[in-house]
Enzyme design. Structure first.
Site, mmCIF file in Angstrom:
data_model
loop_
_atom_site.group_PDB
_atom_site.id
_atom_site.type_symbol
_atom_site.label_atom_id
_atom_site.label_comp_id
_atom_site.label_asym_id
_atom_site.label_seq_id
_atom_site.Cartn_x
_atom_site.Cartn_y
_atom_site.Cartn_z
ATOM 1 N N HIS A 104 15.931 3.908 -19.818
ATOM 2 C CA HIS A 104 15.565 4.777 -18.644
ATOM 3 C C HIS A 104 16.295 5.870 -18.730
ATOM 4 C CE1 HIS A 104 15.045 0.874 -16.837
ATOM 5 N NE2 HIS A 104 14.647 1.296 -15.618
ATOM 6 N N HIS B 284 24.433 -0.653 -17.825
ATOM 7 C CA HIS B 284 24.773 0.162 -18.898
ATOM 8 C C HIS B 284 26.108 0.711 -19.026
ATOM 9 C CE1 HIS B 284 20.986 0.539 -21.199
ATOM 10 N NE2 HIS B 284 20.122 0.757 -20.220
#
Length: 250
Positions: free
Chosen positions: A163, A212
């Site tokens: 992303h 993440h």
């Protein structure tokens, strides 16, 4: 005779200086700066990847990830419920579906304005960026954070953040393309500022949602920015040769 010989020895050096001077005149200062930034991005990613592989970043990764969580319940992100929902909305701006729809819309717009080469360059930047992200994830195969519940669905490896990387590739590339055809300096700064802000927000949202490690996001930003810089250089080179459109006038 000796003076003539010494003078003759200087000729190769003088020719080299003239060649370098000519090269420097042809290469714009902006191109040199972009090359240096690109080299810096590559170096930063290599150093970061090495530190991650060696496990040197785990302590700071854990500390930063937990800093965004309640001290009494790591499953609870800091802030009210609406902030968590906002984090999901922002993280979607770096998702494949949103980015693909955005790029297709912009590419069709460019095609309608007969900016064929610019549209092709944009598609090449995004397509190659997706491929690079996939290959890097497979190569490092880092596991996702397991300290907190994931606030968003994930199915791929963790390093680098896809992303964050693709947000940098798409928004920075679009920002650069728009800035290059805008004559007003203030508008240029605004456009590039929006591109950078969107990139940063997407990355931060990935850590906030617990999907993440912070170093995943940092690596994604680094590679994505480098990718955008690479295609910025390509666009400059093509424009100087007249092989890519320089304005939206059709």
């Amino acid at each position: 005779m000796r003076i003539e010989q010494e003078h003759g020895r200087r000729h190769p050096a003088e020719r080299l200086v003239r060649v370098l001077a000519s090269f420097g005149e042809r290469m714009e200062l902006g191109t040199v700066i972009l090359l240096l930034l690109l080299a810096g991005s590559a170096w930063a990613f290599i150093e970061l990847a090495d530190a991650v592989v060696e496990g040197e970043t785990l302590a700071i990764d854990r500390a930063l990830l937990l800093a965004l969580r309640s001290s009494t319940d790591p499953a609870d992100p800091l802030g009210p419920g609406w902030l968590v929902e906002m984090g999901r909305d922002i993280t979607a701006l770096g998702g494949v579906a949103v980015l693909v729809l955005l790029i297709l819309a912009v590419s069709v717009f460019m095609a309608l304005r007969r900016l064929w080469h610019a549209a092709g360059l944009l598609l090449a930047a995004v397509g190659s960026g997706i491929l690079a992200s996939t290959l890097l994830k497979a190569a490092f195969d880092r596991t996702r954070p397991d300290l907190v519940p994931h606030g968003s669905y994930v199915s791929t490896a963790s390093f680098p953040s896809g992303h964050s990387m693709m947000a940098a590739v798409v928004y920075l590339t679009l920002g650069v393309l728009l800035a290059r055809v805008e004559p007003d300096g203030r508008v240029k700064v605004f456009v590039l500022g929006c591109a950078v802000l969107l990139t940063l927000l997407v990355g931060i949202s990935r850590v906030y949602l617990g999907v993440h490690w912070p170093t995943d996001v940092l690596a994604g930003w680094t590679v994505g920015a480098g990718w955008a810089l690479l295609f910025w250089l390509i666009a400059r080179a093509l424009q100087r040769r007249g092989r890519i459109e320089t304005d939206t006038g059709g």
